[in-house]
Design an enzyme around this catalytic site. Structure first.
Site, PDB file in Angstrom:
ATOM      1  N   CYS A  49      88.902  43.880 -14.424  1.00 25.56           N
ATOM      2  CA  CYS A  49      89.850  43.615 -15.578  1.00 25.56           C
ATOM      3  C   CYS A  49      90.660  42.377 -14.979  1.00 25.56           C
ATOM      4  CB  CYS A  49      90.584  44.570 -16.421  1.00 25.56           C
ATOM      5  SG  CYS A  49      89.496  45.932 -16.789  1.00 25.56           S
TER       6      CYS A  49
HETATM    7  C1  BEZ Z   1      87.523  47.873 -13.390  1.00 26.17           C
HETATM    8  O1  BEZ Z   1      87.634  47.198 -14.264  1.00 26.17           O
HETATM    9  O2  BEZ Z   1      87.391  47.353 -12.530  1.00 26.17           O
HETATM   10  C2  BEZ Z   1      88.152  49.352 -13.591  1.00 26.17           C
HETATM   11  C3  BEZ Z   1      87.988  49.931 -15.130  1.00 26.17           C
HETATM   12  C4  BEZ Z   1      88.003  51.219 -15.061  1.00 26.17           C
HETATM   13  C5  BEZ Z   1      88.053  51.836 -14.053  1.00 26.17           C
HETATM   14  C6  BEZ Z   1      88.055  51.544 -12.682  1.00 26.17           C
HETATM   15  C7  BEZ Z   1      88.110  50.057 -12.595  1.00 26.17           C
END
Ligand code: BEZ
Length: 159
Positions: A49
């Site tokens: 994200c």
């Molecule tokens: C990520 O966007 O990298 C992520 C999302 C949820 C849990 C762990 C990582």
């Protein structure tokens, strides 16, 4: 049923971080009479994200707006303090509205919940993107394992 093309965005309360603290905002305020690109993700400051999803929308904001989009909004099951801090960290400026779905009301109402309880993260939102015109869903993309489907680049090419 997961929200789909032709559905109306449900009326729920969200929050943004204002100068004096968290401010309530409803989905009606955000979507009525506007063309909105909204993307959701599992969490502020999480690796994909932070490194790809939000930065893509910041980078391509002008190009997305040039296609007639009034508002680009990022939503996550986090509180307004976290969403405000993440927006500052990512230099979103006025390009992306940072929406806190703190109690997962939007994720629940759209059936876009992601249960990360087993990873100690509780109830979150699936990664998705949507184009919404005056509160009606025009397109919806839900991540099925590849981030690219919900990316800014994909949205831009679909507009
Ligand atoms: C990520 O966007 O990298 C992520 C999302 C949820 C849990 C762990 C990582």
């Amino acid at each position: 049923m997961t929200i789909n093309v032709g559905d109306k965005i449900p009326s729920v309360g969200l929050a943004t971080m204002g100068a004096e603290g968290p401010e309530g905002i409803s989905t009606d305020d955000i979507f009525s009479g506007k063309k909105v690109v909204i993307f959701g993700l599992p969490g502020a400051f999480t690796p994909t994200c932070s490194a790809k999803h939000l930065p893509g929308f910041v980078e391509h904001a002008d190009a997305i707006n040039a296609k007639g989009v009034d508002t680009i909004a990022c939503i996550s099951v986090n509180d307004a303090f976290v969403m405000g801090a993440w927006g500052k960290d990512q230099n979103v400026g006025d390009n992306v509205m940072m929406l806190a779905d703190g109690s997962a009301d939007f994720a629940e109402a759209t059936d876009l919940v992601l249960d990360l309880t087993a990873r100690g993260m509780g109830i979150r939102s699936q990664r998705f993107s949507m184009l919404v015109d005056d509160g009606v869903v025009k397109s919806v993309n839900v991540d099925e394992g590849t981030f690219e489907k919900t990316s800014a680049e994909q949205m831009l090419s679909d507009l």
